[in-house]
Design a protein around this motif. Structure first.
Motif, PDB file in Angstrom:
ATOM      1  N   ARG A 528       0.823  -1.210   0.000  1.00 22.13           N
ATOM      2  CA  ARG A 528       0.000   0.000   0.000  1.00 22.13           C
ATOM      3  C   ARG A 528       0.856   1.259   0.000  1.00 22.13           C
ATOM      4  N   LEU A 529       1.934   1.265   0.782  1.00 22.65           N
ATOM      5  CA  LEU A 529       2.814   2.431   0.789  1.00 22.65           C
ATOM      6  C   LEU A 529       3.488   2.590  -0.566  1.00 22.65           C
ATOM      7  N   SER A 530       3.925   1.489  -1.148  1.00 24.32           N
ATOM      8  CA  SER A 530       4.564   1.546  -2.465  1.00 24.32           C
ATOM      9  C   SER A 530       3.614   2.125  -3.504  1.00 24.32           C
ATOM     10  N   ALA A 531       2.354   1.682  -3.468  1.00 29.36           N
ATOM     11  CA  ALA A 531       1.368   2.199  -4.423  1.00 29.36           C
ATOM     12  C   ALA A 531       1.162   3.697  -4.236  1.00 29.36           C
ATOM     13  N   GLN A 532       1.141   4.125  -2.990  1.00 30.03           N
ATOM     14  CA  GLN A 532       0.979   5.549  -2.710  1.00 30.03           C
ATOM     15  C   GLN A 532       2.157   6.358  -3.246  1.00 30.03           C
ATOM     16  N   LEU A 533       3.372   5.883  -3.011  1.00 29.22           N
ATOM     17  CA  LEU A 533       4.556   6.575  -3.517  1.00 29.22           C
ATOM     18  C   LEU A 533       4.543   6.616  -5.041  1.00 29.22           C
ATOM     19  N   PHE A 534       4.163   5.499  -5.645  1.00 31.40           N
ATOM     20  CA  PHE A 534       4.151   5.427  -7.106  1.00 31.40           C
ATOM     21  C   PHE A 534       3.171   6.445  -7.688  1.00 31.40           C
ATOM     22  N   GLU A 535       1.969   6.477  -7.154  1.00 30.02           N
ATOM     23  CA  GLU A 535       0.949   7.370  -7.700  1.00 30.02           C
ATOM     24  C   GLU A 535       1.287   8.836  -7.439  1.00 30.02           C
ATOM     25  N   ARG A 536       1.909   9.122  -6.281  1.00 31.75           N
ATOM     26  CA  ARG A 536       2.290  10.507  -5.979  1.00 31.75           C
ATOM     27  C   ARG A 536       3.439  10.979  -6.867  1.00 31.75           C
ATOM     28  N   GLY A 537       4.346  10.063  -7.210  1.00 29.10           N
ATOM     29  CA  GLY A 537       5.542  10.476  -7.941  1.00 29.10           C
ATOM     30  C   GLY A 537       5.434  10.363  -9.449  1.00 29.10           C
ATOM     31  N   LEU A 538       4.366   9.738  -9.950  1.00 25.41           N
ATOM     32  CA  LEU A 538       4.303   9.462 -11.387  1.00 25.41           C
ATOM     33  C   LEU A 538       4.072  10.717 -12.226  1.00 25.41           C
ATOM     34  N   ALA A 539       3.277  11.644 -11.710  1.00 26.37           N
ATOM     35  CA  ALA A 539       2.900  12.806 -12.526  1.00 26.37           C
ATOM     36  C   ALA A 539       4.113  13.591 -12.996  1.00 26.37           C
ATOM     37  N   ALA A 540       5.156  13.643 -12.178  1.00 28.92           N
ATOM     38  CA  ALA A 540       6.333  14.440 -12.533  1.00 28.92           C
ATOM     39  C   ALA A 540       6.989  13.956 -13.812  1.00 28.92           C
ATOM     40  N   VAL A 541       6.828  12.675 -14.140  1.00 25.25           N
ATOM     41  CA  VAL A 541       7.510  12.102 -15.302  1.00 25.25           C
ATOM     42  C   VAL A 541       6.996  12.709 -16.607  1.00 25.25           C
ATOM     43  N   THR A 542       5.798  13.253 -16.567  1.00 30.28           N
ATOM     44  CA  THR A 542       5.218  13.851 -17.777  1.00 30.28           C
ATOM     45  C   THR A 542       6.157  14.884 -18.394  1.00 30.28           C
ATOM     46  N   ASP A 543       6.860  15.634 -17.553  1.00 26.83           N
ATOM     47  CA  ASP A 543       7.742  16.704 -18.038  1.00 26.83           C
ATOM     48  C   ASP A 543       9.196  16.262 -18.181  1.00 26.83           C
ATOM     49  N   PHE A 544       9.498  14.984 -17.934  1.00 25.19           N
ATOM     50  CA  PHE A 544      10.884  14.521 -18.014  1.00 25.19           C
ATOM     51  C   PHE A 544      11.333  14.444 -19.477  1.00 25.19           C
ATOM     52  N   ILE A 557       5.789   0.872 -14.166  1.00 23.86           N
ATOM     53  CA  ILE A 557       4.380   0.795 -14.559  1.00 23.86           C
ATOM     54  C   ILE A 557       3.970  -0.659 -14.803  1.00 23.86           C
ATOM     55  N   HIS A 558       4.839  -1.399 -15.494  1.00 18.61           N
ATOM     56  CA  HIS A 558       4.537  -2.812 -15.736  1.00 18.61           C
ATOM     57  C   HIS A 558       4.303  -3.548 -14.421  1.00 18.61           C
ATOM     58  N   GLU A 559       5.174  -3.314 -13.445  1.00 26.12           N
ATOM     59  CA  GLU A 559       5.028  -3.998 -12.159  1.00 26.12           C
ATOM     60  C   GLU A 559       3.750  -3.563 -11.446  1.00 26.12           C
ATOM     61  N   PHE A 560       3.465  -2.259 -11.457  1.00 31.29           N
ATOM     62  CA  PHE A 560       2.270  -1.740 -10.789  1.00 31.29           C
ATOM     63  C   PHE A 560       1.007  -2.359 -11.377  1.00 31.29           C
ATOM     64  N   LEU A 561       0.962  -2.438 -12.704  1.00 34.65           N
ATOM     65  CA  LEU A 561      -0.246  -2.942 -13.367  1.00 34.65           C
ATOM     66  C   LEU A 561      -0.435  -4.441 -13.209  1.00 34.65           C
ATOM     67  N   ARG A 562       0.589  -5.147 -12.726  1.00 32.96           N
ATOM     68  CA  ARG A 562       0.392  -6.565 -12.406  1.00 32.96           C
ATOM     69  C   ARG A 562      -0.708  -6.730 -11.374  1.00 32.96           C
ATOM     70  N   ARG A 563      -0.756  -5.814 -10.406  1.00 34.90           N
ATOM     71  CA  ARG A 563      -1.759  -5.924  -9.346  1.00 34.90           C
ATOM     72  C   ARG A 563      -2.958  -5.017  -9.580  1.00 34.90           C
ATOM     73  N   PHE A 564      -2.752  -3.926 -10.319  1.00 33.03           N
ATOM     74  CA  PHE A 564      -3.841  -2.967 -10.539  1.00 33.03           C
ATOM     75  C   PHE A 564      -4.042  -2.744 -12.040  1.00 33.03           C
ATOM     76  N   PRO A 565      -4.450  -3.775 -12.773  1.00 32.31           N
ATOM     77  CA  PRO A 565      -4.514  -3.667 -14.241  1.00 32.31           C
ATOM     78  C   PRO A 565      -5.579  -2.715 -14.745  1.00 32.31           C
ATOM     79  N   SER A 566      -6.549  -2.355 -13.909  1.00 36.62           N
ATOM     80  CA  SER A 566      -7.644  -1.506 -14.378  1.00 36.62           C
ATOM     81  C   SER A 566      -7.389  -0.024 -14.158  1.00 36.62           C
ATOM     82  N   ASN A 567      -6.181   0.357 -13.690  1.00 35.78           N
ATOM     83  CA  ASN A 567      -5.882   1.770 -13.463  1.00 35.78           C
ATOM     84  C   ASN A 567      -5.666   2.447 -14.818  1.00 35.78           C
TER      85      ASN A 567
END
Length: 760
Positions: A528-544, A557-567
């Motif tokens: 749960r903490l990992s998912a929270q960190l991932f979702e909080r930090g992902l938006a910044a990549v848009t401007d990378f 993203i591949h690893e995250f979607l293993r458990r949350f494929p409908s995101n």
């Protein structure tokens, strides 16, 4: 007509008593039944342990395997080969073997030389990717597969394309119990004069017992003499994770519904003799399971064969066994239907008696002597079908088939480099360098390693691995600035951050680690903490603008979607970043320079790996082909004439139309190549990729330009690079983690990449 010659030695593999689980009971009962049916045959067992202190096994158990220790599966294969077993009978359930989806079992099956008959206790109609790969390989390496219901054979045919000719349908064995009136047994339990409802088996939320308790008020209103007996201990794995929470919730529910005087909990794993008496006292057996996809239920088979009336939800085994009014099926999660069915039977004794007689008659085909005879026929069939004479133990052990033994896991230096804050960046020889402090890059890599090792199992002990993972994840959580959504990178030994935000690459590595924690961790808090960190930090990549940051993020993203494929938002980001890499390739690559940039610099194979992943899972065939094509070129320019791996050197890298740097060679490059090549094999099943992965891994062990190992077998550390004349003897975190991540990758891939046996 000649009489078939029975096998002289039959080996059984699975959990075994006194371990408390249904597979253990089944393996025990099957091996004993076959030993009784073929007294001249030597029947012995290999038991799978789920705890380091093992169990007090009976003499029939001749070898043991540790569930999460991959090497113990290989040793077990050696034992089976040297013992000259004629047949190996495997009990398969995904959860009882180590590795992702129980893949450790394949390491044993690829080595054994005798025919294999595998009993599938679970057959999934909708497996995930890992389960599908394991099941397909398991079936391929088995000469026969046994299922306990026609539904199992149907799923094997439709989902896995297994021909019916390879499948035997053999009922779940049951003890031979006489048809008797329940009143004969009730006095000893103090329930004489009452109608007894029973549910038994290891307790867990999937049993649906709460719906029976919800139905009890109406049942008791119509039949006040009813008592509901819930027999069985809570599943040991559930106890380890959440204690008796489920049982306590059932007890509170019974009290809230006013039926606590009509519910008996017997929190024990009972012996077979005791179980027979509990079944004997039963009037109606209830299986209110919540999941249709259950192809086998040993508890249902036991009670049905004893001639008891059954009320069940329509999971697959129940549908088949209770057809033609041999029992009563009710909808899932429907207390009203349960109360109606139970009361309907109690109100109609003649109907209930007919159901009982029909069930008992059919049960005579399921008693253990009959089942043992069917298994012996299957064993004979497997031996007759074997297309080639089984190889002797050593015949297949050439260097072509077994190039080398992978080094054992030794995390001494990783532990030495870590403290309660995280892992230190650098070392002076094998001593942590406090002056350089910590960084997010290395703590991300360390957390990824812990996640992979937790799946692989073995050493270190789970509690040590959990402690390390917690420290590394805590570092990543502290590194994220929640206001800006950016991860910081460098921290001093005094725990002071040295910058407001880290590089794009370090931010993306942190996302990669968080994605793995979200997608793989079995620790709920970590996930749960990992998912929270991932979702909080992902938006910044848009401007990378860093292509490597895009690649690292795609891996996360591949690893995250293993458990949350409908995101959908994260799926959309995958499409965006994949498109950026493809556009980069299209703008830069030529026939003679099939690459993403005008230079080949560091951690190069991650471009390829990210596109191979995305190409498979979007799916995007063009992205997949670019990933494979670029990786082929990278392999070609990182190989010496003598055949060893030579990564692009960091002293100048490789510029288009320029000379490539051969030194300094970095461990990170070898690790990235191992991971990318193994993923290329999974995507293509082309064994040339496994050879390239082995070539890159052997660079650590001395197959390199200098013939010197970078990995230190005495410390568990890895040198910081290969200079033109020597190994850099400092064993920093990045290099040491690169080796151990590469070793974990090799162990993950090893049992899926060996050529099939000659008879396959």
């Amino acid at each position: 007509m000649t009489t078939p010659i029975l096998p002289q030695r039959i080996a059984f593999l699975g959990d075994y008593l006194p371990r408390l689980c249904g597979i253990a009971t089944f393996t025990h009962d099957l091996s004993e039944a076959i030993a009784a049916a073929a007294p001249a045959t030597d029947c012995f067992v290999g038991a799978v342990n789920d705890r380091p202190e093992r169990y007090d096994y009976p003499p029939r158990v001749r070898f043991e395997m540790q569930e999460k220790d991959l090497d113990s599966y290989r040793r077990a294969a050696d034992f089976l080969n040297f013992s000259n077993a004629d047949v190996l009978c495997v009990q398969h359930e995904f959860g009882i073997y180590g590795g992702q989806a129980g893949s450790h079992l394949l390491a044993l099956l690829k080595e054994v030389r005798m025919p294999v008959v595998t009993t599938l206790h679970t057959v999934l109609r909708e497996p995930n990717a890992a389960q599908r790969k394991v099941m397909e390989e398991l079936v391929r390496r088995s000469d026969r597969v046994v299922v306990m219901a026609h539904k199992g054979a149907e799923i094997l045919r439709e989902t896995y394309q297994v021909p019916d000719s390879k499948v035997d349908i053999i009922a779940h064995g049951i003890p031979d119990m006489p048809f008797v009136d329940s009143s004969c047994y009730k006095a000893q339990f103090g329930v004489e004069g009452r109608k007894v409802l029973l549910t038994f088996g290891l307790l867990g939320p999937g049993k649906g017992i709460e719906h029976v308790i919800e139905a009890l008020p109406e049942i008791v209103r119509q039949h006040p003499n009813v008592v509901y007996l819930i027999l069985g201990a809570t599943h040991p794995h559930l106890i380890a994770h959440e204690g008796e929470r489920y049982r306590l919730s059932l007890e509170r529910l019974a009290e809230d519904r006013g039926v606590k005087e009509h519910v008996i909990f017997y929190n024990r794993f009972v012996s077979l003799d005791d179980l027979k008496e509990f079944i004997g006292a039963t009037d109606i057996y209830l299986t209110p399971y919540l999941n249709e996809a259950q192809v086998t239920s040993g508890t249902l088979a036991y009670v049905f064969g004893a001639g008891k009336a059954v009320v069940s939800t329509p999971y697959w085994h129940a549908q088949e066994l209770l057809a033609d009014e041999r029992g009563v099926l009710v909808p899932f999660r429907n207390p009203a239907a349960i109360s109606s069915a139970v009361c309907g039977l109690l109100d109609d004794p003649a109907r209930m008696e007919k159901i009982r007689h029909d069930a008992h008659a059919m049960g005579r085909e399921m008693i253990w002597p009959a089942v043992a005879h069917r298994y012996l026929e299957s064993f004979q069939h497997a031996r007759a079908d074997r297309k080639a004479i089984p190889r002797t133990a050593f015949a297949g052990w050439t260097l072509e088939n077994r190039p080398y033994e992978l080094p054992p896991l030794r995390l001494d230096h990783v532990i030495r480099m870590s403290d309660g804050t995280g892992i230190f960046q650098h070392a002076i020889f094998n001593v942590p360098n406090f002056h350089e402090g910590y960084c997010t890059d290395d703590n991300a890599r360390a957390f990824i390693l812990c996640s992979m090792l937790d799946e692989l199992g073995g050493q270190p002990p789970a509690e040590n691995l959990g402690r390390l993972a917690t420290s590394y994840l805590a570092f990543l959580a502290a590194a994220l600035d929640y206001k800006t959504g950016r991860f910081r990178n460098f921290m001093s030994h005094g725990r002071q951050w040295l910058e407001a935000a880290g590089s794009e690459d370090s931010h993306a590595r942190a996302l990669w680690a968080a994605g793995i924690g979200a997608g793989r961790s079995r620790n709920d808090g970590h996930s749960r903490l990992s998912a929270q960190l991932f979702e909080r930090g992902l938006a910044a990549v848009t401007d990378f603008t860093s292509p490597r940051a895009w690649s690292f993020t795609l891996l996360g993203i591949h690893e995250f979607l293993r458990r949350f494929p409908s995101n959908t938002a994260i799926s959309a980001m995958r499409v965006t970043l994949t498109g950026r890499l493809v556009a980069l390739w299209n703008a830069c690559s030529t026939e003679h320079w099939p690459w993403f940039e005008d230079s080949v610099t560091y951690e190069n194979a991650r471009f390829c790996q990210a596109l191979i992943f995305s190409g498979q899972w979007l799916p995007d065939p063009a992205a997949l082909e670019i990933g494979l094509k670029s990786l082929r070129w990278l392999v070609s320019i990182q190989k010496t004439q003598s055949g060893c791996f030579r990564p692009i050197g960091s002293n100048g890298f490789y510029q288009r139309d320029g000379a490539r740097a051969d030194f300094d060679q970095q461990p990170l490059e070898a690790q990235a190549m191992v991971a990318a090549c193994n993923e290329a094999f999974r995507a293509t099943q082309d064994s040339s990729w496994t050879r390239e992965a082995r070539r890159a891994f052997e660079w650590f062990l001395g197959r390199n330009d200098l013939g010197l190992p970078l990995y230190d077998f005495t410390t568990g550390g890895c040198g910081d690079g290969l200079h033109h004349d020597r190994v850099n003897e400092n064993q920093g975190a990045e290099s040491t983690l690169a080796f151990h991540l590469a070793l974990a990758e090799m162990n993950c891939a090893e049992h899926l990449t060996t050529p099939p046996p000659h008879n396959s």
